[in-house]
Design a protein around this motif. Sequence first.
Motif, PDB file in Angstrom:
ATOM      1  N   ILE A  17       0.838  -1.203   0.000  1.00  0.00           N
ATOM      2  CA  ILE A  17       0.000   0.000   0.000  1.00  0.00           C
ATOM      3  C   ILE A  17       0.873   1.253   0.000  1.00  0.00           C
ATOM      4  O   ILE A  17       0.590   2.216  -0.727  1.00  0.00           O
ATOM      5  CB  ILE A  17      -0.977  -0.024   1.198  1.00  0.00           C
ATOM      6  CG1 ILE A  17      -2.036  -1.097   0.982  1.00  0.00           C
ATOM      7  CG2 ILE A  17      -1.621   1.345   1.399  1.00  0.00           C
ATOM      8  CD1 ILE A  17      -2.884  -1.390   2.196  1.00  0.00           C
ATOM      9  N   ILE A  18       1.928   1.248   0.779  1.00  0.00           N
ATOM     10  CA  ILE A  18       2.843   2.392   0.808  1.00  0.00           C
ATOM     11  C   ILE A  18       3.470   2.600  -0.571  1.00  0.00           C
ATOM     12  O   ILE A  18       3.570   3.731  -1.057  1.00  0.00           O
ATOM     13  CB  ILE A  18       3.938   2.197   1.877  1.00  0.00           C
ATOM     14  CG1 ILE A  18       3.336   2.302   3.269  1.00  0.00           C
ATOM     15  CG2 ILE A  18       5.050   3.225   1.712  1.00  0.00           C
ATOM     16  CD1 ILE A  18       4.293   1.958   4.384  1.00  0.00           C
ATOM     17  N   ILE A  19       3.878   1.520  -1.220  1.00  0.00           N
ATOM     18  CA  ILE A  19       4.487   1.618  -2.549  1.00  0.00           C
ATOM     19  C   ILE A  19       3.492   2.192  -3.552  1.00  0.00           C
ATOM     20  O   ILE A  19       3.836   3.083  -4.341  1.00  0.00           O
ATOM     21  CB  ILE A  19       5.025   0.241  -2.992  1.00  0.00           C
ATOM     22  CG1 ILE A  19       6.251  -0.114  -2.149  1.00  0.00           C
ATOM     23  CG2 ILE A  19       5.354   0.226  -4.472  1.00  0.00           C
ATOM     24  CD1 ILE A  19       6.728  -1.539  -2.299  1.00  0.00           C
ATOM     25  N   PHE A  20       2.258   1.718  -3.538  1.00  0.00           N
ATOM     26  CA  PHE A  20       1.231   2.274  -4.435  1.00  0.00           C
ATOM     27  C   PHE A  20       0.994   3.755  -4.150  1.00  0.00           C
ATOM     28  O   PHE A  20       0.827   4.559  -5.069  1.00  0.00           O
ATOM     29  CB  PHE A  20      -0.084   1.503  -4.307  1.00  0.00           C
ATOM     30  CG  PHE A  20      -0.056   0.134  -4.923  1.00  0.00           C
ATOM     31  CD1 PHE A  20       0.714  -0.144  -6.034  1.00  0.00           C
ATOM     32  CD2 PHE A  20      -0.813  -0.882  -4.387  1.00  0.00           C
ATOM     33  CE1 PHE A  20       0.735  -1.401  -6.611  1.00  0.00           C
ATOM     34  CE2 PHE A  20      -0.811  -2.148  -4.951  1.00  0.00           C
ATOM     35  CZ  PHE A  20      -0.032  -2.411  -6.066  1.00  0.00           C
ATOM     36  N   PHE A  21       0.976   4.117  -2.884  1.00  0.00           N
ATOM     37  CA  PHE A  21       0.770   5.510  -2.498  1.00  0.00           C
ATOM     38  C   PHE A  21       1.913   6.390  -3.013  1.00  0.00           C
ATOM     39  O   PHE A  21       1.682   7.471  -3.550  1.00  0.00           O
ATOM     40  CB  PHE A  21       0.642   5.622  -0.979  1.00  0.00           C
ATOM     41  CG  PHE A  21       0.387   7.009  -0.500  1.00  0.00           C
ATOM     42  CD1 PHE A  21      -0.837   7.624  -0.709  1.00  0.00           C
ATOM     43  CD2 PHE A  21       1.383   7.719   0.155  1.00  0.00           C
ATOM     44  CE1 PHE A  21      -1.070   8.917  -0.276  1.00  0.00           C
ATOM     45  CE2 PHE A  21       1.171   9.008   0.596  1.00  0.00           C
ATOM     46  CZ  PHE A  21      -0.061   9.612   0.377  1.00  0.00           C
ATOM     47  N   VAL A  22       3.136   5.902  -2.882  1.00  0.00           N
ATOM     48  CA  VAL A  22       4.300   6.662  -3.367  1.00  0.00           C
ATOM     49  C   VAL A  22       4.215   6.838  -4.879  1.00  0.00           C
ATOM     50  O   VAL A  22       4.464   7.932  -5.398  1.00  0.00           O
ATOM     51  CB  VAL A  22       5.618   5.986  -2.946  1.00  0.00           C
ATOM     52  CG1 VAL A  22       6.812   6.590  -3.677  1.00  0.00           C
ATOM     53  CG2 VAL A  22       5.812   6.102  -1.443  1.00  0.00           C
ATOM     54  N   PHE A  23       3.851   5.794  -5.604  1.00  0.00           N
ATOM     55  CA  PHE A  23       3.695   5.922  -7.056  1.00  0.00           C
ATOM     56  C   PHE A  23       2.641   6.974  -7.404  1.00  0.00           C
ATOM     57  O   PHE A  23       2.834   7.784  -8.309  1.00  0.00           O
ATOM     58  CB  PHE A  23       3.309   4.582  -7.689  1.00  0.00           C
ATOM     59  CG  PHE A  23       4.469   3.682  -7.981  1.00  0.00           C
ATOM     60  CD1 PHE A  23       5.524   4.096  -8.772  1.00  0.00           C
ATOM     61  CD2 PHE A  23       4.497   2.402  -7.472  1.00  0.00           C
ATOM     62  CE1 PHE A  23       6.590   3.257  -9.050  1.00  0.00           C
ATOM     63  CE2 PHE A  23       5.553   1.541  -7.742  1.00  0.00           C
ATOM     64  CZ  PHE A  23       6.598   1.973  -8.536  1.00  0.00           C
ATOM     65  N   SER A  24       1.547   6.980  -6.680  1.00  0.00           N
ATOM     66  CA  SER A  24       0.465   7.919  -7.011  1.00  0.00           C
ATOM     67  C   SER A  24       0.855   9.364  -6.719  1.00  0.00           C
ATOM     68  O   SER A  24       0.612  10.250  -7.548  1.00  0.00           O
ATOM     69  CB  SER A  24      -0.814   7.542  -6.274  1.00  0.00           C
ATOM     70  OG  SER A  24      -0.673   7.738  -4.883  1.00  0.00           O
ATOM     71  N   ILE A  25       1.449   9.626  -5.578  1.00  0.00           N
ATOM     72  CA  ILE A  25       1.800  11.021  -5.283  1.00  0.00           C
ATOM     73  C   ILE A  25       2.974  11.486  -6.140  1.00  0.00           C
ATOM     74  O   ILE A  25       3.084  12.669  -6.449  1.00  0.00           O
ATOM     75  CB  ILE A  25       2.070  11.265  -3.783  1.00  0.00           C
ATOM     76  CG1 ILE A  25       3.261  10.483  -3.268  1.00  0.00           C
ATOM     77  CG2 ILE A  25       0.835  11.009  -2.963  1.00  0.00           C
ATOM     78  CD1 ILE A  25       3.677  10.842  -1.853  1.00  0.00           C
ATOM     79  N   THR A  26       3.834  10.570  -6.552  1.00  0.00           N
ATOM     80  CA  THR A  26       4.944  10.949  -7.419  1.00  0.00           C
ATOM     81  C   THR A  26       4.436  11.380  -8.786  1.00  0.00           C
ATOM     82  O   THR A  26       4.883  12.387  -9.338  1.00  0.00           O
ATOM     83  CB  THR A  26       5.947   9.789  -7.576  1.00  0.00           C
ATOM     84  OG1 THR A  26       6.422   9.419  -6.294  1.00  0.00           O
ATOM     85  CG2 THR A  26       7.106  10.190  -8.450  1.00  0.00           C
ATOM     86  N   GLY A  27       3.508  10.641  -9.345  1.00  0.00           N
ATOM     87  CA  GLY A  27       2.948  11.008 -10.646  1.00  0.00           C
ATOM     88  C   GLY A  27       2.270  12.361 -10.605  1.00  0.00           C
ATOM     89  O   GLY A  27       2.504  13.226 -11.461  1.00  0.00           O
TER      90      GLY A  27
END
Length: 105
Positions: A17-27
């Motif tokens: 979940i943390i990894i998905f969150f990081v991908f989303s805020i990075t984009g």
Amino acid sequence: MHRLKERWGVSSNFQLIIIFFVFSITGSSSVYVAKPFLNLIGLQQSNFADTWWGTAFYWLLRILLIFPFYQILLVIYGWLFGQFKFFWSFEKKMLKRIGLGFLLS
């Protein structure tokens, strides 16, 4: 989800979940940062011709700037959320695949 966790070497659903969150805020962040950066270096959209190619060139520049911002922000956000090792490894693999692995040497 289990196959994705195995492929990425992730041990828990929370880490995923943390990894998905990081991908989303990075984009989102990389798209948001590109426009002010272009303005900072003096490349406002109003400086380009009012023709189709002027607008297209501006957007091409903006999209090309999103890529390096994304790469940098991905590692920074990964570090902030305690996943630096995963995102640094991910970054190295991605840059090697597109032929920019020499940047990491």
